[in-house]
Design a protein around this motif. Structure first.
Motif, PDB file in Angstrom:
ATOM      1  N   THR A   1     -24.845 102.310 -65.056  1.00  0.00           N
ATOM      2  CA  THR A   1     -26.393 101.897 -64.717  1.00  0.00           C
ATOM      3  C   THR A   1     -27.499 103.209 -65.233  1.00  0.00           C
ATOM      4  N   GLY A   2     -26.787 104.325 -65.326  1.00  0.00           N
ATOM      5  CA  GLY A   2     -27.554 105.459 -65.574  1.00  0.00           C
ATOM      6  C   GLY A   2     -28.091 106.458 -64.302  1.00  0.00           C
ATOM      7  N   ILE A   3     -29.193 106.831 -64.383  1.00  0.00           N
ATOM      8  CA  ILE A   3     -29.894 107.350 -63.252  1.00  0.00           C
ATOM      9  C   ILE A   3     -30.456 106.546 -62.387  1.00  0.00           C
ATOM     10  N   TYR A   4     -30.226 106.742 -60.881  1.00  0.00           N
ATOM     11  CA  TYR A   4     -31.209 105.766 -60.099  1.00  0.00           C
ATOM     12  C   TYR A   4     -31.565 106.764 -58.755  1.00  0.00           C
ATOM     13  N   ILE A   5     -32.207 106.228 -58.116  1.00  0.00           N
ATOM     14  CA  ILE A   5     -32.863 106.726 -56.770  1.00  0.00           C
ATOM     15  C   ILE A   5     -31.950 106.256 -55.605  1.00  0.00           C
ATOM     16  N   SER A   6     -31.756 107.246 -55.227  1.00  0.00           N
ATOM     17  CA  SER A   6     -30.621 106.833 -53.654  1.00  0.00           C
ATOM     18  C   SER A   6     -30.966 107.814 -52.525  1.00  0.00           C
ATOM     19  N   GLU A   7     -30.494 107.636 -51.624  1.00  0.00           N
ATOM     20  CA  GLU A   7     -30.593 108.635 -50.126  1.00  0.00           C
ATOM     21  C   GLU A   7     -32.080 107.983 -49.637  1.00  0.00           C
ATOM     22  N   ILE A   8     -32.333 106.785 -49.709  1.00  0.00           N
ATOM     23  CA  ILE A   8     -33.656 106.256 -49.502  1.00  0.00           C
ATOM     24  C   ILE A   8     -33.816 105.949 -47.853  1.00  0.00           C
TER      25      ILE A   8
ATOM     26  N   CYS B   1     -30.688 105.234 -40.835  1.00  0.00           N
ATOM     27  CA  CYS B   1     -29.729 104.856 -42.001  1.00  0.00           C
ATOM     28  C   CYS B   1     -30.233 104.855 -43.433  1.00  0.00           C
ATOM     29  N   LYS B   2     -29.698 104.451 -44.304  1.00  0.00           N
ATOM     30  CA  LYS B   2     -29.686 104.647 -45.785  1.00  0.00           C
ATOM     31  C   LYS B   2     -30.246 102.891 -45.912  1.00  0.00           C
ATOM     32  N   LEU B   3     -31.306 102.920 -46.539  1.00  0.00           N
ATOM     33  CA  LEU B   3     -32.001 101.345 -46.827  1.00  0.00           C
ATOM     34  C   LEU B   3     -31.597 100.949 -48.048  1.00  0.00           C
ATOM     35  N   PHE B   4     -31.655 101.429 -49.308  1.00  0.00           N
ATOM     36  CA  PHE B   4     -31.392 100.684 -50.402  1.00  0.00           C
ATOM     37  C   PHE B   4     -31.386 101.909 -51.759  1.00  0.00           C
ATOM     38  N   ASN B   5     -30.751 101.448 -52.775  1.00  0.00           N
ATOM     39  CA  ASN B   5     -30.978 102.204 -53.892  1.00  0.00           C
ATOM     40  C   ASN B   5     -32.071 101.587 -54.956  1.00  0.00           C
TER      41      ASN B   5
END
Length: 343
Positions: free
Chosen positions: A237-244, A331-335
């Motif tokens: 995937t490469g870089i993505y945003i997490s811990e949302i 809780c973590k929602l999504f990436n």
């Protein structure tokens, strides 16, 4: 039972990285920390590191081995504001003291060695030279001691699109501190004689050097400011945003929508739980709502799904936009991988 300098390689500046040689590039002392590398105009590469001593070596062309012997700079009052640590006299107040975090760069034939100074808490000072190995001359402070929310401060400097930028670190973000530091940047201009001006920490950030086209794919990690989120690498995937999490947000500056409003918003997301909501707003985290994307469970944290939502409010011209994340608290929602607007 010691500190070491390691070296990792990757096919991209943001990784993924892997160990290059399966062992330390150089080790053997507790003050072997904070390496920096500069490649000169002639292709020769120099490695500097150390706390409270300053070590240096030349790297081979392969960039994963040392060329020749490791040296240690002789610190003096003239070169770094104070003599080497073992030569400093107790009770003497020196002009300054090198501590750690060196950064080496070159501009208009002059070499600059920037570093954390003064012990703890740290400020940023620098020395200059006509060559990459000295002799060095102490020039003074760049970022004086101030409220950065952190007892340390390390720096870096680049030129980009005709502007000069000073990077440093702070503990000012929520949950930050001396051991929870974040990168910050200030724009500056060198003095007419090539020396540094005094640079103070601000919250404003830097002036824009261009605009962002929202009608092409934009990576979610394109960020002017954020709270709460993190970025992660993935080989596919490469870089993505997490811990949302609920209430987190991303700000993106200078988004140019042109003279005609988009009709839809598209984003690629993934969630192993119940998902959440991605709000697209202008002006602030509570500003006008442009679009709202409902994100379901996609079957996993890297099971990506591309979703669309109609625009709720027309938008034109250059705007700052905010991606505000909402959902179940705690809780973590999504990436979040990428997005674009569609006309």
């Amino acid at each position: 039972n010691t500190m070491a300098i390691g070296v990792a390689v990757g096919d991209s500046p943001v990784g993924p990285f892997k160990d290059a040689i399966g062992k330390p590039l150089y080790d053997g002392s507790w003050d072997y920390i904070d390496p920096t590398v500069y490649i000169d105009d002639d292709g020769r590469a120099y490695l500097y590191w150390g706390n409270p001593n300053i070590y240096y070596a030349e790297l081979n062309e392969d960039m994963i081995s040392l060329k020749g012997e490791v040296g240690k700079l002789e610190q003096t009052v003239e070169s770094f504001g104070a003599p080497n640590p073992e030569k400093r006299a107790k009770g003497v107040k020196y002009k300054d003291t090198y501590t750690e975090g060196p950064w080496l760069h070159k501009r208009e034939g002059k070499y600059y060695l920037l570093y954390a100074a003064g012990g703890v808490p740290e400020h940023i000072a620098y020395s200059m030279s006509d060559g990459p190995l000295g002799p060095w001359k102490y020039m003074g402070e760049i970022m004086p001691l101030q409220d950065t929310g952190s007892f340390t401060n390390h720096c870096g400097v680049i030129d980009y699109k005709g502007n000069s930028y000073f990077f440093y670190h702070t503990g000012k973000l929520p949950g930050g501190g001396g051991f929870g530091r974040s990168a910050a940047v200030e724009q500056f201009k060198y003095n007419a004689d090539g020396t540094f001006p005094i640079i103070n920490a601000t919250r404003e950030g830097v002036l824009p050097v261009g605009t962002l086209n929202p009608y092409e794919r934009v990576e979610a990690e394109t960020i002017a400011f954020s709270e709460g989120v993190k970025s992660e690498p993935n080989a596919k995937t490469g870089i993505y945003i997490s811990e949302i999490h609920n209430g987190d947000y991303i700000k993106v500056r200078e988004v140019d929508f042109g003279n005609k409003s988009p009709k839809r918003f598209t984003a690629t997301v993934a969630s192993a739980l119940r998902g959440g909501t991605l709000e697209v707003r202008t002006d602030s985290i509570s500003g006008p709502l442009m679009a709202e994307l409902t994100i379901p469970s996609t079957g996993g944290w890297e099971c990506w799904k591309t979703l669309q939502a109609d625009m709720l409010k027309p938008v034109t011209g250059i705007q700052d936009i905010y991606f505000v994340f909402k959902g179940r608290k705690g809780c973590k929602l999504f990436n979040f991988d990428w997005y674009k607007f569609n006309r």
